[in-house]
Each structure stands twice: as C-alpha cells, then as structure tokens.
Scaffold this motif. Structure first.
Motif: not given
Length: 384
Positions: A153-169
C-alpha cells in the motif's frame, strides 16, 4: 448622488440579526452577484453595496456606531468615527476569503494533512416488486481496490520509501495569495505535485504503478431488506475508495431499482390494486378471490357493489424498514365489468330485467320477445 440604502435592508436581515445570519445573507448575495460569477455592471454594483454593508455589520464596533448614528457614523457629520468610510481596507480580504472559500477552492490558510475518509462508490441493482416487499439476497460483481501485495500500500518500490513533498512541505495543500479589488485574497488548493497526500514517490512499485492499490473483480453479497422502495440505497461500509493519509475506506452505495408490478402499485407502505367483478357478482354479491403479496385471499363482495368502490385489507401492505412486523394496508378498487358481447337469449333476458326494474331497454331487436326467467340469466352469467 443617490442616498445610501440601509445596510440591514441591503443584506435583507433584521436589525437584531446575529453574526451567523448576517454572514449567511452576504454569502447568498455574493454567490449570485460576485464579478467572477456574474460579470454584469449591475451585479458589480449590487455586490459592492453588499460588501460595504457586510464590512460594517460584521464588525461589532462599527455596527454599534452604525446602529447609533447610521451612515453619518462614517462620513464625519455625526458622532461616529469621522474621516469617511474607509471602503474595503483593513480585514476585508480575510472576510472575503472566509466567505468564498467554498466557491474558489479554499478559504483561510489552514493545515489539513490529517487522515481523510476515502470517496464513496456507487452502483445499482434491479429487483422485482416481490423482492422489494419480502427482501432478498443479491450478488454483485464489481472492480474494487485492494492494497498492493508487493508494496503493502505504500506505492513505493520495495526497499524504498516515499519522501516528503517539497512543494507543500508535506501539508498536501498550497496557499495562493492574490490581489483583488477587495484586498488580498488567500485561496487554499490541493498540492498539484503530491495531489494532497503530502508524499512524493520517486521509485514507484511496478505492480501497482505507485498507486499502492490493485483493482480486482470481486463478488459482493448484498442483503436487501424487506420494504425497500425504488431509488433507496443500501450502504456497505468499507467497500469504497481507500482513505488518504491513513483514513478509513469509503463506502459502497447500492441504489435499488424496483421493477413495476403488473397488478400492484405502491405508495409509501400501502399497496393499491384494481379487481374486476362481473355485473352479476356486483348486483347479487359473491365470494371472490383477491391477489395480494401474500397470495390470494377470499373476500365477501356485498350485493349492490358499485364500480370504483374501494375496500381496505389491513396489514396486507409493505413491511416497514424499521420493523418488518409493522405493515401497511392493501387498498382494492372494484370495477364492474359490462359484457361487450351477448347472445340473443342473454340480451332478451337483460331486456326483461330492465322492464322488471321499471327501466327502458336500449337494445332494438326484431325478434319476437319471449319471457325468460331473470334468475336463469344470472345463473348463466355466473357459470361463465
């Protein structure tokens, strides 16, 4: 120069109206006459007048001065502020943003990165009249979302993680400030980069393509309660779209379409039907059988029943959705049928009947009239 109208009259509120009523009145005027909605010159004047009235009546101090001195409170001729009305300066931009937040995609800047429930899904199911009255079970095959088994359910490739959106912080929203004729207006919009999630996925899961969910064909069992009416919906919780930021899933709303019945017509929890009876049955009375949703019932038709006579069968209607033991009634309208074709003997018997009732016969025959017992005529009609 035309004399200014009373501010309360402009907004269409009473002098003792509270802040909520004043705000609601201004809101309605603004939705109709705002320049972005109604670009006419007349609308602009109406909106400007309403905005001026609202800027005074929404401020407790200014309203008190206006109630005491009227328009003179702001033109220097009375005991009020003096120095003239300050137009739309001050906090009018905040007032404007608060009023029109729902019209222009936002209001005052606010954080909204908490969990949000997912959207509801809608579908429909068709059932028969009898099924709507008695209740039933239906199976629906729908394409519904499930969390991706690869990325969980994360949407990220196994072994990676989503990052905080820089545009809206990570807030999921951005604030756009614009200059208008009423001051600075701040509109809050969904972040175009992260689409409100506050997260950016750089390396997307190849199985779900970064969505975190996979669509599968599922079979849903729907319990349709007895008494449901056409157009009503059944809510199946948790079968809608996934939530945002950990919010709960939306619901599945199943709208019920009820097919028409060839005999019965429903109104609320009552049922209506029409039952044809013969002339003989209506005149002499008879035991007849009436169709109901529970099957046929016997009814003693009174002698001399007229067409359009209505009777009520208590408790033979539709069950209540709240309590299936409580039911409406069944209203039956009797319609006396006149024979469309008769034999010569039947016509002569009917003429004899008319004469016996001191009436005039309407049929003209050239045959020699013979007396036939009226009883025989009725008996023959009954046998049919």
């Amino acid at each position: 120069m035309a004399e200014k109208r009373d501010y309360y009259e402009v907004l269409g509120v009473a002098k003792d109206a509270d802040d909520a009523a004043i705000k609601k009145a201004y809101r309605e005027i603004a939705k109709k006459y705002h320049p972005d909605i109604n670009p006419s010159a007349e609308a602009a004047e109406i909106f400007k007048e309403a905005s001026e009235a609202y800027s005074v009546l929404s401020d407790k101090e200014k309203r008190a001065q206006y109630d005491q001195f009227g328009h003179a409170a702001f033109d220097g001729s009375g005991g009020g502020y003096g120095g003239g009305f300050s137009g739309f300066s001050g906090d009018m931009g905040d007032i404007f943003g608060d009023i029109f937040g729902d019209l222009f995609g936002g209001g005052r800047s606010r954080r909204n990165d908490g969990p949000m429930k997912g959207a509801n899904l809608r579908t429909a199911v068709r059932i028969t009249f009898d099924e709507s009255v008695k209740g039933c079970e239906k199976e629906l095959k729908l394409n519904l979302k499930d969390p991706c088994q690869t990325c969980h359910g994360s949407g990220a490739k196994p072994g990676t993680s989503p990052i905080t959106c820089p545009k809206c912080q990570g807030r999921g929203q951005i604030t756009i400030t614009q200059q208008s004729m009423f001051g600075m207006v701040r509109n809050v919009q969904v972040c175009p980069d992260c689409h409100g999630s506050g997260k950016i996925i750089k390396d997307k899961c190849t199985d779900c393509r970064g969505t975190g969910y996979q669509t599968k064909l599922k079979t849903i069992q729907v319990t349709i309660p007895a008494g449901i009416d056409n157009g009503q919906s059944i809510r199946i919780r948790g079968k809608g779209e996934p939530g945002i930021n950990g919010g709960e899933w939306g619901d599945l709303l199943v709208e019920v379409a009820v097919s028409q019945h060839p005999i019965f017509r429903r109104q609320d929890y009552d049922i209506f039907s029409t039952v044809p009876v013969s002339f003989v049955q209506a005149a002499l009375g008879a035991t007849i059988r009436i169709d109901t949703i529970d099957g046929q019932v016997e009814y003693e038709l009174k002698a001399g029943t007229q067409t359009d006579t209505q009777v009520r069968l208590r408790g033979k209607g539709v069950p209540s959705l709240r309590n299936k033991n409580v039911r409406g009634d069944h209203y039956v309208t009797f319609v006396v049928q006149v024979p469309t074709s008769m034999t010569k003997e039947q016509k002569e018997a009917l003429q004899a009947f008319g004469e016996a009732m001191n009436g005039k016969t309407t049929a003209n025959t050239t045959t020699t009239k013979k007396k036939h017992p009226i009883k025989d005529f009725f008996e023959k009609d009954k046998d049919k």
